[in-house]
Design a protein around this motif. Structure first.
Motif, PDB file in Angstrom:
ATOM      1  N   MET A  18       0.828  -1.203   0.000  1.00  0.00           N
ATOM      2  CA  MET A  18       0.000   0.000   0.000  1.00  0.00           C
ATOM      3  C   MET A  18       0.861   1.251   0.000  1.00  0.00           C
ATOM      4  N   ALA A  19       1.947   1.221   0.778  1.00  0.00           N
ATOM      5  CA  ALA A  19       2.828   2.399   0.824  1.00  0.00           C
ATOM      6  C   ALA A  19       3.478   2.616  -0.544  1.00  0.00           C
ATOM      7  N   MET A  20       3.828   1.526  -1.215  1.00  0.00           N
ATOM      8  CA  MET A  20       4.432   1.655  -2.545  1.00  0.00           C
ATOM      9  C   MET A  20       3.456   2.325  -3.494  1.00  0.00           C
ATOM     10  N   MET A  21       2.213   1.839  -3.446  1.00  0.00           N
ATOM     11  CA  MET A  21       1.229   2.339  -4.412  1.00  0.00           C
ATOM     12  C   MET A  21       0.875   3.790  -4.194  1.00  0.00           C
ATOM     13  N   ASN A  22       1.108   4.276  -2.977  1.00  0.00           N
ATOM     14  CA  ASN A  22       0.780   5.684  -2.699  1.00  0.00           C
ATOM     15  C   ASN A  22       2.026   6.567  -2.627  1.00  0.00           C
ATOM     16  N   SER A  23       3.154   6.061  -3.096  1.00  0.00           N
ATOM     17  CA  SER A  23       4.383   6.860  -3.110  1.00  0.00           C
ATOM     18  C   SER A  23       4.538   7.546  -4.466  1.00  0.00           C
ATOM     19  N   TYR A  24       5.541   8.382  -4.567  1.00  0.00           N
ATOM     20  CA  TYR A  24       5.746   9.140  -5.814  1.00  0.00           C
ATOM     21  C   TYR A  24       6.300   8.252  -6.926  1.00  0.00           C
ATOM     22  N   GLY A  25       7.161   7.319  -6.557  1.00  0.00           N
ATOM     23  CA  GLY A  25       7.758   6.456  -7.577  1.00  0.00           C
ATOM     24  C   GLY A  25       8.751   5.506  -6.931  1.00  0.00           C
TER      25      GLY A  25
END
Ligand SMILES: O=c1ccn([C@@H]2O[C@H](COP(=O)(O)OP(=O)(O)O[C@H]3O[C@H](CO)[C@@H](O)[C@H](O)[C@H]3O)[C@@H](O)[C@H]2O)c(=O)[nH]1
Length: 489
Positions: free
Chosen positions: A208-215
């Motif tokens: 989830m953190a990956m999907m909501n990060s910038y890149g």
């Protein structure tokens, strides 16, 4: 680079594991050479390793060490790096404990003016909340290949592991039908039919953190795995920026790398070169675990193969390796210390690498143009081994006694494939291929190459985003994904 109000300043937070930290230290060097200043976060016990790796005089990098959480159940006091854990089964507790560092991280972050972005390890998912609190874009780094990320994603999204009867049944990967995997290519909890465990919660948080990060910053280069990178960048995921192989940041004239006096093993390699002997390098990364029985078979296989070998061992039963050293004499060298693996791989006498296929080792082998004998042991290594052998064809695979991905390797299975790699026809083919790919890697990192350009574009883009009027950088990336929408995918 665009002219801006504030010069770029990146915050880097590597995971406390050598295989995750080293590539980010290489990235630090590339960023510094482009005028970026850095604050690197770590813990007290890891500070020395980082300080030794980076030149102490570098004014462009500040190291901040935070206390590692105390009294974590299952983690002995003083252990702050995964290679020191009594067993890798403690990994979930170790990784989860890092969440307790969030208040100290935020307190320190508050004191750093004008942070352009936070690059943190994928396992440190909680750093996204800190980044959001301060309105700073977060990029994650995992140190995985685009191939293994793409295959893992395809397998998860299409629930391909819920089907096969046995753990060795071949499964066709939907979007890449020429690739077949087995359940044994995946570790827990990914290999479960219905994954439910605390480890699964940890994986969901990371995702989830990956999907909501910038890149994400990727240690790879476009030309090595274009279909897989295009796939990742074509899905509804934040952009993957390929800026590697990062180990090529190390050159003989690197300004921030400490030079050490010549080691015993480099002197031994020099001697082998002078004698006209080809050397097999054997190493399984910083955290692989081997049973005593497996250790005995490796020793016997190396002895009977008759090749010259340099074997770097970690925490292994000393009796077995001591006896091997006695039996082979100066034909082999066994090292128990931390070595400069890149220096070894680059040595002219080294002609083959028995590797667990940690992604850093694979890339270092490519850059040194040394073919691999793949022996995956844990994590995403079975997928890396498939990539090495079946996709980019720069290596062969050890034979396991039952043909299974993680089966036992007998001395015979090892000896046969060592001889093939070092002396056989298949060995010649993979040697030729790794040379070609090694040259492409150097081109990607050289001025004007794909990775060189991508890193410049990334710095420019982040600078523009940070100096634009809007604080809502996430709007420009165009996504906000909830746990529910991922779960339903
Ligand atoms: O004595 C040593 C031992 C290791 N290394 C270096 O340590 C790194 C090890 O990294 P890697 O080869 O990737 O192995 P692991 O330490 O096992 O790496 C972990 O992290 C990788 C990156 O995410 C994953 O691909 C692996 O599966 C995971 O086990 C490499 O840069 C090596 O050159 C040394 O320099 N000296």
């Amino acid at each position: 680079m665009t002219s801006t109000q504030n010069p770029p300043h990146f915050v880097l937070f590597p995971f406390m594991s050598k295989g995750h930290t080293i590539p980010l230290l290489h990235l630090s060097q590339l960023l510094v050479s482009r005028g970026v200043t850095l604050t690197l976060f770590t813990t007290k016990a890891n500070r020395q390793f980082i300080a030794d790796f980076l030149h102490r005089q570098s004014d462009s990098i500040s190291i901040v060490d935070l206390p590692f959480p105390n009294q974590v159940e299952g983690i002995p006091q003083g252990i702050e790096s995964t290679d020191k854990l009594p067993s890798m089964s403690c990994f979930p507790q170790f990784a989860t404990a890092t969440k307790l560092m969030q208040p100290d991280f935020e307190e320190a972050l508050e004191k750093i003016p004008h942070v352009t972005c936070i690059v943190s390890d994928g396992f440190l998912s909680w750093t996204l909340a800190s980044a959001n609190k301060f309105g700073i874009p977060r990029l994650w780094f995992f140190g995985m290949s685009a191939y293994s990320s793409a295959i893992s994603q395809e397998v998860a999204v299409n629930r391909l592991l819920s089907g096969p009867e046995t753990d060795d049944d071949l499964i066709t990967v939907t979007r890449f039908p020429w690739i077949k995997v087995t359940r044994n290519d995946f570790i827990e909890p990914f290999n479960q039919r219905n994954p439910t465990s605390p480890h699964q919660d940890f994986v969901m948080e990371v995702t989830m953190a990956m999907m909501n990060s910038y890149g994400q910053i990727m240690n790879s280069f476009y030309e090595l795995e274009p279909q897989f990178l295009d796939y990742l960048n074509g899905e509804s995921m934040p952009k993957a920026w390929c800026v590697g192989p990062l180990s090529l940041a190390v050159t003989d004239s690197s300004p921030i790398v400490d030079r050490k006096p010549e080691s015993e093993w480099i002197q031994w390699l020099d001697l082998k070169l002078a004698q006209g002997c080809s050397v097999l390098y054997v190493a399984f990364g910083s955290q692989a675990e081997l049973s005593s029985k497996q250790l005995e078979e490796i020793s016997k296989g190396l002895e009977e193969s008759q090749v010259s070998f340099l074997w770097v061992v970690r925490n292994y039963e000393t009796r077995v390796v001591d006896e091997l050293q006695e039996r082979v004499g100066e034909r082999g060298m066994i090292v128990r210390e931390w070595v400069d693996q890149l220096e070894i791989l680059k040595h002219e006498s080294v002609k083959g690498f028995v590797s667990h296929c940690g992604w850093n080792s694979v890339l270092e082998s490519i850059c040194s143009e040394v073919p691999i004998l793949a022996w995956p042991m844990m994590a995403e290594q079975p997928l890396n081994a498939r990539m090495v052998v079946e996709e980019i064809k720069i290596g062969l695979r050890v034979e396991t006694c039952d043909g299974s991905v993680n089966g036992f390797v007998t001395s015979e299975g090892l000896k046969k494939m060592v001889k093939e790699l070092m002396e056989g026809e298949k060995g010649k083919e993979v040697r030729k291929k790794v040379k070609e790919i090694g040259e492409a890697a150097k081109e990607a990192m050289a001025e004007g190459g794909s990775s060189w350009r991508t890193l410049n574009e990334l710095i420019d883009e982040l600078q523009t985003v940070r100096n634009s009027k809007t604080d809502d950088f996430r709007r420009s990336a165009g996504y906000t994904i909830s746990a529910t929408s991922y779960g339903e995918a």
